[in-house]
Motif scaffolding. Sequence first.
Motif, PDB file in Angstrom:
ATOM      1  N   LYS A   1       0.836  -1.202   0.000  1.00 49.95           N
ATOM      2  CA  LYS A   1       0.000   0.000   0.000  1.00 49.95           C
ATOM      3  C   LYS A   1       0.871   1.253   0.000  1.00 49.95           C
ATOM      4  N   ARG A   2       0.297   2.320  -0.527  1.00 49.21           N
ATOM      5  CA  ARG A   2       0.970   3.625  -0.538  1.00 49.21           C
ATOM      6  C   ARG A   2       0.299   4.513   0.487  1.00 49.21           C
ATOM      7  N   ALA A   3       1.134   5.156   1.303  1.00 53.43           N
ATOM      8  CA  ALA A   3       0.640   6.096   2.297  1.00 53.43           C
ATOM      9  C   ALA A   3       0.937   7.514   1.821  1.00 53.43           C
ATOM     10  N   CYS A   4       0.110   8.454   2.223  1.00 51.58           N
ATOM     11  CA  CYS A   4       0.327   9.862   1.917  1.00 51.58           C
ATOM     12  C   CYS A   4       1.617  10.303   2.593  1.00 51.58           C
ATOM     13  N   ASN A   5       2.466  11.001   1.860  1.00 51.52           N
ATOM     14  CA  ASN A   5       3.705  11.466   2.464  1.00 51.52           C
ATOM     15  C   ASN A   5       3.504  12.736   3.286  1.00 51.52           C
ATOM     16  N   GLY A   6       2.259  13.199   3.393  1.00 57.32           N
ATOM     17  CA  GLY A   6       1.968  14.327   4.258  1.00 57.32           C
ATOM     18  C   GLY A   6       1.445  13.892   5.606  1.00 57.32           C
ATOM     19  N   CYS A   7       0.423  13.034   5.614  1.00 52.90           N
ATOM     20  CA  CYS A   7      -0.218  12.662   6.878  1.00 52.90           C
ATOM     21  C   CYS A   7      -0.109  11.185   7.215  1.00 52.90           C
ATOM     22  N   GLY A   8       0.318  10.358   6.278  1.00 47.19           N
ATOM     23  CA  GLY A   8       0.506   8.949   6.558  1.00 47.19           C
ATOM     24  C   GLY A   8      -0.715   8.071   6.352  1.00 47.19           C
ATOM     25  N   GLN A   9      -1.840   8.645   5.940  1.00 46.08           N
ATOM     26  CA  GLN A   9      -3.028   7.830   5.704  1.00 46.08           C
ATOM     27  C   GLN A   9      -2.838   6.983   4.451  1.00 46.08           C
ATOM     28  N   TYR A  10      -3.379   5.756   4.477  1.00 40.40           N
ATOM     29  CA  TYR A  10      -3.260   4.876   3.322  1.00 40.40           C
ATOM     30  C   TYR A  10      -4.152   5.359   2.187  1.00 40.40           C
ATOM     31  N   LEU A  11      -3.602   5.313   0.962  1.00 37.39           N
ATOM     32  CA  LEU A  11      -4.315   5.780  -0.221  1.00 37.39           C
ATOM     33  C   LEU A  11      -4.768   4.637  -1.115  1.00 37.39           C
ATOM     34  N   GLY A  12      -4.113   3.504  -1.028  1.00 39.05           N
ATOM     35  CA  GLY A  12      -4.430   2.371  -1.885  1.00 39.05           C
ATOM     36  C   GLY A  12      -3.157   1.660  -2.297  1.00 39.05           C
ATOM     37  N   ASP A  13      -3.246   0.855  -3.340  1.00 38.73           N
ATOM     38  CA  ASP A  13      -2.102   0.071  -3.797  1.00 38.73           C
ATOM     39  C   ASP A  13      -1.006   0.969  -4.364  1.00 38.73           C
ATOM     40  N   VAL A  14       0.229   0.499  -4.231  1.00 44.42           N
ATOM     41  CA  VAL A  14       1.358   1.179  -4.859  1.00 44.42           C
ATOM     42  C   VAL A  14       1.171   1.074  -6.369  1.00 44.42           C
ATOM     43  N   ALA A  15       1.494   2.154  -7.077  1.00 45.94           N
ATOM     44  CA  ALA A  15       1.328   2.196  -8.531  1.00 45.94           C
ATOM     45  C   ALA A  15       2.651   2.586  -9.196  1.00 45.94           C
ATOM     46  N   ASP A  16       2.725   2.379 -10.499  1.00 45.18           N
ATOM     47  CA  ASP A  16       3.944   2.705 -11.249  1.00 45.18           C
ATOM     48  C   ASP A  16       4.341   4.170 -11.072  1.00 45.18           C
ATOM     49  N   TRP A  17       3.382   5.068 -11.007  1.00 49.53           N
ATOM     50  CA  TRP A  17       3.693   6.495 -10.940  1.00 49.53           C
ATOM     51  C   TRP A  17       4.200   6.934  -9.557  1.00 49.53           C
ATOM     52  N   ASP A  18       4.262   6.012  -8.598  1.00 48.05           N
ATOM     53  CA  ASP A  18       4.747   6.362  -7.265  1.00 48.05           C
ATOM     54  C   ASP A  18       6.260   6.533  -7.200  1.00 48.05           C
ATOM     55  N   VAL A  19       6.952   6.149  -8.268  1.00 52.68           N
ATOM     56  CA  VAL A  19       8.402   6.279  -8.311  1.00 52.68           C
ATOM     57  C   VAL A  19       8.766   7.099  -9.546  1.00 52.68           C
ATOM     58  N   ASP A  20       9.626   8.111  -9.347  1.00 56.46           N
ATOM     59  CA  ASP A  20      10.018   8.953 -10.485  1.00 56.46           C
ATOM     60  C   ASP A  20      11.203   8.336 -11.234  1.00 56.46           C
ATOM     61  N   ASP A  21      11.732   9.056 -12.228  1.00 56.03           N
ATOM     62  CA  ASP A  21      12.816   8.546 -13.069  1.00 56.03           C
ATOM     63  C   ASP A  21      14.102   8.293 -12.299  1.00 56.03           C
ATOM     64  N   ARG A  22      14.260   8.951 -11.137  1.00 62.64           N
ATOM     65  CA  ARG A  22      15.457   8.766 -10.313  1.00 62.64           C
ATOM     66  C   ARG A  22      15.274   7.671  -9.268  1.00 62.64           C
ATOM     67  N   GLY A  23      14.098   7.047  -9.248  1.00 65.79           N
ATOM     68  CA  GLY A  23      13.828   5.984  -8.286  1.00 65.79           C
ATOM     69  C   GLY A  23      13.334   6.482  -6.940  1.00 65.79           C
ATOM     70  N   GLU A  24      12.942   7.746  -6.872  1.00 67.72           N
ATOM     71  CA  GLU A  24      12.461   8.326  -5.616  1.00 67.72           C
ATOM     72  C   GLU A  24      10.937   8.351  -5.599  1.00 67.72           C
ATOM     73  N   LEU A  25      10.369   8.244  -4.397  1.00 68.83           N
ATOM     74  CA  LEU A  25       8.917   8.302  -4.263  1.00 68.83           C
ATOM     75  C   LEU A  25       8.398   9.683  -4.618  1.00 68.83           C
ATOM     76  N   THR A  26       7.297   9.721  -5.332  1.00 71.63           N
ATOM     77  CA  THR A  26       6.685  10.986  -5.726  1.00 71.63           C
ATOM     78  C   THR A  26       5.810  11.532  -4.603  1.00 71.63           C
ATOM     79  N   ASP A  27       5.471  12.800  -4.683  1.00 76.20           N
ATOM     80  CA  ASP A  27       4.594  13.462  -3.716  1.00 76.20           C
ATOM     81  C   ASP A  27       3.153  13.119  -4.082  1.00 76.20           C
ATOM     82  N   VAL A  28       2.458  12.411  -3.191  1.00 74.91           N
ATOM     83  CA  VAL A  28       1.089  12.006  -3.468  1.00 74.91           C
ATOM     84  C   VAL A  28       0.085  12.720  -2.562  1.00 74.91           C
ATOM     85  N   ARG A  29       0.508  13.818  -1.925  1.00 72.81           N
ATOM     86  CA  ARG A  29      -0.399  14.542  -1.038  1.00 72.81           C
ATOM     87  C   ARG A  29      -1.646  15.029  -1.776  1.00 72.81           C
TER      88      ARG A  29
END
Length: 149
Positions: A28-56
């Motif tokens: 699961k992916r959690a919000c990087n602002g408040c930590g609440q679960y948003l749903g399954d991890v998706a391809d767009w959760d990682v950018d071209d450098r391999g870092e987690l994207t901002d999903v707030r």
Amino acid sequence: MTTRTRTNTPDEVTIREDGTKSTRVHLKRACNGCGQYLGDVADWDVDDRGELTDVRGECQHCKPLVEAEAAGARTWELLPRNIASVDNAIDRYGVFAKGYWQFVDGKNTVVGLRIGEGESRVVAFFGDWVIRHPDGTWAVHSAPKAVQP
């Protein structure tokens, strides 16, 4: 901005013929602002450098913060480890700020930060977001109850 649909697959429990159980857990992916679960991890959760994207912006709780930042507001998440740096940042705007104290377990304890004076003052507790709007006003976006430190 493209609207993306995030799935939320429940964990799958399998009971074998011998009665033993196994559980298939979906990451699961959690919000990087408040930590609440948003749903399954998706391809767009990682950018071209391999870092987690901002999903707030996907989070119903944190979306107002993202919108305030896009409108030019400055935000800080107030935590025990950064209260001094947030206080210093507020001081640089020429605004009075100091620790906010309450009795906790019989002891007078800093639990947040008081910002401003008089009727326009606001109080942010640890886990809350402090917002300085472009017009110079201050606001607090409270942390969801489930994730307050």
